[in-house]
Enzyme design. Structure first.
Site, PDB file in Angstrom:
ATOM      1  N   CYS A   1     -15.308   2.701 -26.799  1.00  0.00           N
ATOM      2  CA  CYS A   1     -16.704   3.111 -26.921  1.00  0.00           C
ATOM      3  C   CYS A   1     -17.425   3.167 -25.591  1.00  0.00           C
ATOM      4  CB  CYS A   1     -17.417   2.186 -27.907  1.00  0.00           C
ATOM      5  SG  CYS A   1     -16.672   2.307 -29.539  1.00  0.00           S
TER       6      CYS A   1
ATOM      7  N   GLY B   1       0.792  -1.228   0.000  1.00  0.00           N
ATOM      8  CA  GLY B   1       0.000   0.000   0.000  1.00  0.00           C
ATOM      9  C   GLY B   1       0.820   1.271   0.000  1.00  0.00           C
TER      10      GLY B   1
ATOM     11  N   ARG C   1      -7.914   2.530 -14.683  1.00  0.00           N
ATOM     12  CA  ARG C   1      -7.925   3.157 -13.365  1.00  0.00           C
ATOM     13  C   ARG C   1      -8.743   4.454 -13.286  1.00  0.00           C
ATOM     14  NH1 ARG C   1      -3.958   4.844 -11.034  1.00  0.00           N
ATOM     15  NH2 ARG C   1      -4.511   4.182  -8.953  1.00  0.00           N
TER      16      ARG C   1
HETATM   17  C1  LIG Z   1      -2.389  -5.731  -3.600  1.00  0.00           C
HETATM   18  C2  LIG Z   1      -1.742  -6.227  -2.376  1.00  0.00           C
HETATM   19  C3  LIG Z   1      -0.526  -5.712  -1.963  1.00  0.00           C
HETATM   20  C4  LIG Z   1       0.185  -4.603  -2.692  1.00  0.00           C
HETATM   21  O1  LIG Z   1      -0.461  -3.382  -2.691  1.00  0.00           O
HETATM   22  P1  LIG Z   1       0.295  -2.130  -3.342  1.00  0.00           P
HETATM   23  O2  LIG Z   1      -0.580  -0.997  -3.111  1.00  0.00           O
HETATM   24  O3  LIG Z   1       0.440  -2.423  -4.783  1.00  0.00           O
HETATM   25  O4  LIG Z   1       1.587  -2.009  -2.636  1.00  0.00           O
HETATM   26  C5  LIG Z   1       0.074  -6.269  -0.861  1.00  0.00           C
HETATM   27  N1  LIG Z   1      -0.504  -7.269  -0.160  1.00  0.00           N
HETATM   28  C6  LIG Z   1      -1.689  -7.780  -0.529  1.00  0.00           C
HETATM   29  C7  LIG Z   1      -2.272  -8.893   0.256  1.00  0.00           C
HETATM   30  C8  LIG Z   1      -2.352  -7.286  -1.635  1.00  0.00           C
HETATM   31  O5  LIG Z   1      -3.525  -7.800  -1.995  1.00  0.00           O
END
Ligand SMILES: *Cc1c(COP(=O)(O)O)cnc(C)c1O
Length: 446
Positions: A374, A261, A343
């Site tokens: 489209c 994240g 996105r």
């Molecule tokens: C998607 C995900 C991540 C990575 O998230 P990022 O925002 O791309 O860093 C890490 N752990 C789990 C379990 C995920 O589903």
């Protein structure tokens, strides 16, 4: 590799670290002239800069290990994966998060060591669980109560004791988009601590003869620009480990995954915290909670996806049609859109766009960049400032390396774009562009 040319480029903080003004006056990345790449490989084109990828990978690994030596880093491969890319990531000392049998198959075909793979997912099929157990993945991250019996059956069938983590939902809001927050109670991911389900899951895993509980996992969502959600999440998970797992159930384990994240900048002045800031808060909180609760210092796992590959990638498009609606809006269309980047349509994500041919050209107007597919919602960037772009001009969209090619589709039977890697003045194909034959390859005449 910050040169004075980099510093003078607009949006330099969103571009790959090797972005400079080339000799021709065009944008150059990894020593390669971007308009020349567009001519050679066609647009849309995705360009990954190896130096940025390596800088991010090493930056996260070093920052966390400086604070907490026993840190394992896994690449969340759903951000972008194919075989050659998996090898680049593995070469940086990263393991992998897989979320499907498909990702697992690609990793194995790339030669990734299965012991470095963690299998995630809120609805893993019995086949996926069996495949994971049979190849010997490092961990299966159990996401719900029903999965415990399925995995126990798969492990018993293979005659192994499978190491597992339990993904808990700590009930912490990551202050991100509602479609990308995952640590709150009302989420499809993880077993809630607040409802007692996490306790029930831990008890049942401990009783399963073929499951070996190594620790707990949380992933709060993405992208997380704030540091406090990590602090809150770790506090909740550590308290659960001490009060429920240890004190009530008598269980000891020492692995903690804090998920991914970590943010990147997509537009404007957006500046994500550097790896060291995430590392300081995560590792500091882990140490403080372990001390306060008398828990062992855990083996820490981090799972960055976006932050490894997002800034390394650029999308190149060619400008086409222009539509001016007097007093309302001007649409400038490019030759890609929601088929290669869903996105904006899915999350309302905002992006910037610059001319790859004349990156220093001053802004002359406010336009909306439209895709060619489209759907009225197929807009890549709303109301951004650009020079007056002309038909045939090659433009670059920064911060395109994560969750774009990975979420692509063949909508309107668009051809999936080529992907190239640039480094030290050389461009190498990581994936060729699809062909019309590829589009028809799965057809079966009844
Ligand atoms: C998607 C995900 C991540 C990575 O998230 P990022 O925002 O791309 O860093 C890490 N752990 C789990 C379990 C995920 O589903």
């Amino acid at each position: 590799m910050a040169t004075s040319a980099t510093a003078s480029l607009p949006l330099a903080h969103l571009l790959p670290v090797t972005a400079v003004l080339g000799e021709s006056g065009a944008l150059s990345v990894g020593g390669c002239d971007l308009p020349a790449l567009a001519r050679e490989y066609g647009t849309p084109l995705y360009v990954y800069d190896l130096a940025t990828l390596q800088r991010q990978a090493r930056g996260f690994l070093q920052a966390f290990r400086e604070e907490h030596e026993e840190t394992t880093a896994l690449y969340a491969a759903k951000a972008f994966l194919n075989r050659p890319f998996a090898r680049l990531i593995a070469a940086e000392g990263f393991g992998f998060d897989a979320v499907s049998g498909g990702e697992l198959a690609v990793m194995l075909a790339a030669g990734v060591d299965p012991a470095t793979i963690y299998l995630h997912g809120n609805n893993k099929s019995p086949e996926e669980l069996r495949a994971a157990v049979e190849v010997g993945v490092g961990r299966v991250v159990i996401d719900n109560l029903g999965e415990i019996d399925l995995l126990e059956e798969a492990a018993a069938g293979a005659g192994v004791r499978q190491p597992v983590l339990l993904r808990v939902s700590p009930g912490v809001d990551a202050y991100t988009h509602e479609k990308t927050t995952t640590g709150i109670l009302d989420s499809k991911f993880g077993v809630a601590i607040a409802t007692g389900d996490a306790e029930e899951a831990v008890r049942r895993i401990a009783e399963a003869a073929h499951l070996d509980l190594r620790g707990l996992h949380m992933h709060l969502g993405s992208p997380i620009f704030e540091l406090t959600p990590y602090e809150r999440g770790i506090e909740v998970v550590a308290a659960f480990q001490a009060e429920v797992c240890r004190d009530r159930l008598g269980l000891d384990f020492d692995e903690l995954s804090v998920g991914g994240g970590f943010a990147i900048g997509y537009h404007g002045e957006q500046e994500p915290p550097p790896p060291a800031a995430y590392a300081r808060v995560v590792c500091g909180t882990v140490r403080r909670e372990a001390d306060a609760l008398g828990l062992p210092l855990p083996r820490l796992v981090i799972e960055p996806g976006r932050s490894l590959v997002g800034r390394a990638g650029l999308a190149l498009y060619t400008v086409g049609a222009r539509k001016e609606i007097e007093g309302v809006r001007t649409y400038v269309s490019v030759d890609g859109g929601m088929a290669d980047n869903i996105r904006p349509a899915m999350y309302g994500s905002r992006y910037e766009l610059i001319s790859a041919e004349r990156p220093l050209a001053p802004a002359e107007e406010t336009v909306t960049i439209a895709g060619k597919y489209c759907e009225s919602g197929d807009l890549l960037a709303r109301d951004i400032e650009t020079p007056r772009l002309h038909a045939g001009e090659v433009v670059a969209m920064p911060a395109a390396g994560a969750y774009q090619v990975a979420m692509e589709s063949n909508y309107n039977l668009a051809l999936r774009p080529a992907v190239v890697l640039v480094a030290a003045g050389e461009a190498r194909l990581l994936r060729r562009r699809q062909t019309f034959e590829d589009l028809m390859a799965l057809d079966v005449d009844p």
